[in-house]
Design a protein around this motif. Sequence first.
Motif, short mmCIF file in Angstrom:
data_model
loop_
_atom_site.label_atom_id
_atom_site.label_comp_id
_atom_site.label_asym_id
_atom_site.label_seq_id
_atom_site.Cartn_x
_atom_site.Cartn_y
_atom_site.Cartn_z
N ASN A 412 0.80 -1.22 0.00
CA ASN A 412 0.00 0.00 0.00
C ASN A 412 0.85 1.29 0.00
OD1 ASN A 412 1.01 -0.21 2.57
ND2 ASN A 412 -0.87 0.45 3.59
N VAL A 413 2.16 1.22 -0.33
CA VAL A 413 2.96 2.43 -0.33
C VAL A 413 2.57 3.32 -1.50
CG1 VAL A 413 4.91 1.33 0.80
CG2 VAL A 413 4.78 1.34 -1.69
N ASN A 414 2.81 4.59 -1.35
CA ASN A 414 2.49 5.56 -2.40
C ASN A 414 3.67 5.74 -3.36
OD1 ASN A 414 -0.03 6.09 -1.22
ND2 ASN A 414 0.90 7.60 0.19
N ALA A 415 3.41 6.48 -4.41
CA ALA A 415 4.49 6.82 -5.36
C ALA A 415 5.55 7.67 -4.64
CB ALA A 415 3.92 7.59 -6.55
N GLY A 416 6.80 7.42 -4.95
CA GLY A 416 7.90 8.16 -4.33
C GLY A 416 8.48 7.49 -3.10
N HIS A 417 7.96 6.31 -2.76
CA HIS A 417 8.47 5.58 -1.60
C HIS A 417 9.91 5.12 -1.85
CE1 HIS A 417 8.58 2.88 1.83
NE2 HIS A 417 9.05 1.95 1.02
N LEU A 418 10.79 5.38 -0.88
CA LEU A 418 12.18 4.96 -1.00
C LEU A 418 12.30 3.47 -0.72
CD1 LEU A 418 15.21 5.63 -1.36
CD2 LEU A 418 15.30 6.11 1.10
N VAL A 419 12.62 2.71 -1.76
CA VAL A 419 12.76 1.26 -1.63
C VAL A 419 14.11 0.92 -0.99
CG1 VAL A 419 12.83 -0.94 -2.85
CG2 VAL A 419 11.27 0.89 -3.61
N THR A 420 15.19 1.45 -1.55
CA THR A 420 16.55 1.25 -1.03
C THR A 420 17.49 2.21 -1.74
OG1 THR A 420 18.23 -0.41 -0.51
CG2 THR A 420 17.25 -0.51 -2.70
N LYS A 421 18.72 2.18 -1.33
CA LYS A 421 19.74 3.01 -1.96
C LYS A 421 20.97 2.16 -2.25
CE LYS A 421 22.60 7.15 -1.33
NZ LYS A 421 22.91 8.31 -0.48
N VAL A 422 21.36 2.14 -3.52
CA VAL A 422 22.57 1.42 -3.91
C VAL A 422 23.77 2.34 -3.64
CG1 VAL A 422 23.82 0.33 -5.80
CG2 VAL A 422 21.33 0.12 -5.66
N ARG A 423 24.73 1.82 -2.88
CA ARG A 423 25.91 2.61 -2.53
C ARG A 423 27.14 1.98 -3.19
NH1 ARG A 423 22.78 2.55 2.13
NH2 ARG A 423 22.29 4.61 3.00
N ALA A 424 28.00 2.85 -3.75
CA ALA A 424 29.21 2.36 -4.42
C ALA A 424 30.34 3.36 -4.21
CB ALA A 424 28.95 2.16 -5.91
N TYR A 425 31.56 2.88 -4.41
CA TYR A 425 32.76 3.69 -4.19
C TYR A 425 33.76 3.42 -5.31
CZ TYR A 425 37.38 4.84 -2.31
OH TYR A 425 38.65 5.32 -2.14
N ASP A 426 34.46 4.49 -5.75
CA ASP A 426 35.52 4.35 -6.77
C ASP A 426 36.77 5.05 -6.24
OD1 ASP A 426 37.21 4.66 -9.10
OD2 ASP A 426 35.45 4.20 -10.31
N ALA A 427 37.91 4.33 -6.20
CA ALA A 427 39.14 4.88 -5.63
C ALA A 427 39.77 5.97 -6.48
CB ALA A 427 40.16 3.76 -5.41
N ASP A 428 39.36 6.08 -7.76
CA ASP A 428 39.89 7.14 -8.62
C ASP A 428 39.30 8.48 -8.22
OD1 ASP A 428 41.51 5.44 -10.25
OD2 ASP A 428 39.68 4.73 -11.21
N ILE A 429 39.80 9.57 -8.84
CA ILE A 429 39.29 10.90 -8.53
C ILE A 429 38.76 11.56 -9.80
CG2 ILE A 429 40.93 11.17 -6.64
CD1 ILE A 429 42.38 13.21 -8.47
N GLY A 430 38.10 12.71 -9.62
CA GLY A 430 37.61 13.45 -10.77
C GLY A 430 36.58 12.65 -11.54
N TYR A 431 36.59 12.80 -12.87
CA TYR A 431 35.66 12.07 -13.71
C TYR A 431 35.87 10.56 -13.58
CZ TYR A 431 33.98 16.31 -15.98
OH TYR A 431 33.41 17.53 -16.22
N ASN A 432 37.12 10.15 -13.33
CA ASN A 432 37.39 8.72 -13.19
C ASN A 432 36.71 8.12 -11.97
OD1 ASN A 432 39.05 8.81 -15.45
ND2 ASN A 432 40.88 9.24 -14.24
N GLY A 433 36.39 8.94 -10.99
CA GLY A 433 35.75 8.44 -9.77
C GLY A 433 34.31 8.88 -9.62
N TRP A 434 33.76 9.60 -10.63
CA TRP A 434 32.39 10.09 -10.58
C TRP A 434 31.45 8.98 -11.06
CZ3 TRP A 434 29.91 13.97 -14.48
CH2 TRP A 434 28.62 14.29 -14.06
#
Length: 528
Positions: A412-434
């Motif tokens: 019964n959740v409405n539109a816009g309900h936060l299901v989850t958040k995928v988290r990730a990390y990149d050791a590079d910097i700048g565009y290489n880590g964006w």
Amino acid sequence: MALGMLLWRDLCAQIRYSLSEEQKEGSVVGNLAKDLGLDTRTLKERGFRIVSTSGDSLFTVNQNDGILSVNGKIDREEVCEKSSSCVINLKIALETPLEIHYVSIEIVDINDHAPTFPEKEKRLEIWESALSGARYQLQAARDPDGGVNSVQQYKLSHNDNFRIEVKDRGEDRKMPFLILQKPLDRDPQGSVLGPLLFSTVSDLDSGVNGKVLCYITEEVPFRLTASSQDNIYALVTASSLDRETVSHYDITLVAKDAGQPPLSSVKTITVQISDVNDNSPAFSLSPYAFYVMENNIPGKSLFSVFASDRDLDENAVVHYNIWRDPGEDNKYASFININSENGEIYALKSFDFETVKMFQFHILAADSGAPSLSSNVTVNVFILDQNDNVPVILYPVSANGSAEGVEEIPRNVNAGHLVTKVRAYDADIGYNGWLLFSLQEVSDHSLFGLDCYTGQIRTLRSFTETDEAQHKLLILVKDNGNVSLSATATVIVKVVEPKEAFAASDVKNTVKDEEENNHHRVDCNAVL
């Protein structure tokens, strides 16, 4: 006395001691057991010993009390030769369990050497016509000691004609010069070197018509002086000469008699100025700054430096060396090498931007004169990032380590309900880590949306009775390097029947999430 200690995971430690040279055998350096927090009762059982060292014969450890002591006479100048600092590194080991401890012992210089000259007697030939202020370079005295214990000053016995002047060349090098204070007179001073040139002028006439006057027409640092004999002139220097400014002089001599009308003749002579080693090599830049891409090929040339010397021949031949100080600030000098002939610099290892982003070292350029003159320059090396790191999924992660997760949400959740958040990390910097997130696979595109910047997965509409109870979402996470690297994560969404308490709590969270989401909505189409 311990100067400092650094512990790593309780498995290893580093400790530093300071010790004056010339200590007697058996002199105590420090109590390793106390400084490392070791139980002296277990030292012998655990095989407390020195296992690796840059001077294993110089020190010994006592397995009964943990005392580190001198094993023989230590002569700093013999152990470290010409190094500005003298550090001996020891590796101490214990077993069951294994512990490795690193001990650095700085050998402090004492003034135990007297300065010596290369020659006991030095003979100088000085022109009688030499002007006040003329400089004569002497060979420097040598002292194996360093710092304040090295040669600091020169003194000259009382003399009315000369004084001593010292020029500091750095690196514990002080060069003495003998300065002429007043002109010399050969008849009281003894034999000296004669003028540059004697010129005899002859005139076949007699009397006044045979009397000749000789002079120079140009503005040059030379003059003619008449001798006690008629018509003989000496060409002597009138001021100091610098070959690097003017390497030779064309001098016009005019001889004119005293007759009426006067008759004259002209002769041109060339004086070549010989070189002395009075210029140190000069680098083209100071400091240098070079940019090197990470993952470089070891042994390949990275860049080069250049130093020029204004002197001539051997005095201008420059050789290059890397200054390898064992101190912490110069530890990266061991990563590189230099061609002593042309200044080409090579990497001995491949650099990793994520480990070191910048380091500096020093290069010494010395000429081949006697005595040699030198100069140094600082080189700053900046490591550039390559896109060599794949994004790492931090969430979701399953028990077996794969990037998979299961999320349950009420129907019964409405539109816009936060299901989850995928988290990730990149050791590079700048565009290489964006990182950007995108939905690669989804069972129903009308149900779920993904924020391409934050990785948040939200419902796009409310669930209906006809919607399936389980949905699989495959999320692609990629960086923005020229050659993009990526990783994927799988999220299984299970739709469950709501419970009243859970539903009430969810409604509040949904309202809050919708409010936050209104401030962060971004159109990712242009990026994706």
